[in-house]
Enzyme design. Structure first.
Site, PDB file in Angstrom:
ATOM      1  CG  ASN A  62       7.991   8.418 -28.131  1.00  0.00           C
ATOM      2  OD1 ASN A  62       7.879   9.217 -29.044  1.00  0.00           O
ATOM      3  ND2 ASN A  62       9.153   8.157 -27.564  1.00  0.00           N
ATOM      4  CG  ASN A  65       5.208  11.345 -16.552  1.00  0.00           C
ATOM      5  OD1 ASN A  65       5.752  11.439 -15.458  1.00  0.00           O
ATOM      6  ND2 ASN A  65       4.022  11.863 -16.810  1.00  0.00           N
ATOM      7  CB  CYS A  73       5.200   2.679 -26.925  1.00  0.00           C
ATOM      8  SG  CYS A  73       6.478   1.877 -25.954  1.00  0.00           S
ATOM      9  CD  GLU A  75       5.076   1.186 -31.303  1.00  0.00           C
ATOM     10  OE1 GLU A  75       5.158   2.015 -30.368  1.00  0.00           O
ATOM     11  OE2 GLU A  75       6.059   0.624 -31.796  1.00  0.00           O
ATOM     12  CB  CYS A 112       8.428  -2.485 -26.679  1.00  0.00           C
ATOM     13  SG  CYS A 112       6.860  -2.002 -25.921  1.00  0.00           S
TER      14      CYS A 112
HETATM   15  N1  THU Z   1       9.177   3.537 -27.886  1.00  0.00           N
HETATM   16  C1  THU Z   1       8.072   3.608 -28.670  1.00  0.00           C
HETATM   17  O1  THU Z   1       7.318   4.583 -28.633  1.00  0.00           O
HETATM   18  N2  THU Z   1       7.824   2.569 -29.505  1.00  0.00           N
HETATM   19  C2  THU Z   1       8.647   1.503 -29.690  1.00  0.00           C
HETATM   20  O2  THU Z   1       8.334   0.636 -30.506  1.00  0.00           O
HETATM   21  C3  THU Z   1       9.878   1.385 -28.905  1.00  0.00           C
HETATM   22  C4  THU Z   1      10.088   2.422 -27.850  1.00  0.00           C
HETATM   23  C5  THU Z   1       9.495   4.690 -27.028  1.00  0.00           C
HETATM   24  C6  THU Z   1       9.362   4.478 -25.543  1.00  0.00           C
HETATM   25  C7  THU Z   1      10.287   5.557 -25.017  1.00  0.00           C
HETATM   26  O3  THU Z   1       9.569   6.786 -24.977  1.00  0.00           O
HETATM   27  C8  THU Z   1      11.363   5.694 -26.073  1.00  0.00           C
HETATM   28  O4  THU Z   1      10.824   5.091 -27.250  1.00  0.00           O
HETATM   29  C9  THU Z   1      12.665   5.011 -25.719  1.00  0.00           C
HETATM   30  O5  THU Z   1      12.454   3.714 -25.322  1.00  0.00           O
END
Ligand code: THU
Length: 161
Positions: A62, A65, A73, A75, A112
């Protein structure tokens, strides 16, 4: 009136040691790669690591910013890297893990809603299911056969034809 039911089967393992070698290796990679996340605002470091059908392993993390909604995210960062560098190579499995200075990473997290939509578009685009291996730094691991199962009633390109 018809009443319908949506259900799907998935696997739950007590810990990483119960996984087959290939899956355990990928989840270990994801755990390591959480160190490369850029998450100074949430301190929630996520990694998504893909094993491609040709054997290559590709990581994503992830990227947050100061303007919070700009963050992406792990993914979707990974899917962008794959589309640009390994176009049309099917993803065999994707392991997703997380680490945090503030909370314990002892259970699986799942993508998410926005990432679910992006994952199923990628499955359709490459015409291949993405197996998901979900686990924290320790604890139970969940394996799902195809990301599509996580998004019933998805909006797809079929609606645009
Ligand atoms: N996040 C991800 O990278 N993947 C997920 O499946 C859930 C959430 C990140 C987004 C944000 O940078 C941090 O986790 C908190 O929500």
């Amino acid at each position: 009136m018809d009443k319908k039911k949506y259900e799907f089967a998935y696997e739950v393992y007590d810990d990483i040691h119960q996984l087959k070698n290939e899956d355990a290796h990928l989840l270990k990679e994801a755990r390591l790669v959480t160190a490369n996340a850029y998450a100074p605002y949430s301190n929630f470091h996520v990694a998504a690591v893909a094993l491609l059908e040709d054997g290559q392993i590709v990581p994503g993390t992830n990227q947050e910013n100061a303007s919070y909604p700009v963050g992406t995210c792990a993914e979707r960062v990974l899917l962008g890297i794959l589309a640009a560098l390994h176009p049309n190579v099917p993803i065999k499995s994707m392991a997703i893990s997380y680490n945090s200075t503030e909370i314990k990473s002892d259970h699986p997290i799942s993508p998410c809603g926005m990432c679910r939509q992006a994952l199923l578009e990628y499955e359709a685009r490459v015409n291949h299911p993405i197996r998901l291996i979900l686990g924290g730094m320790e604890g139970k691991v969940i394996v799902i056969d195809t990301a599509k199962q996580l998004l019933p009633f998805a909006f797809t390109s079929n609606e645009l034809k």
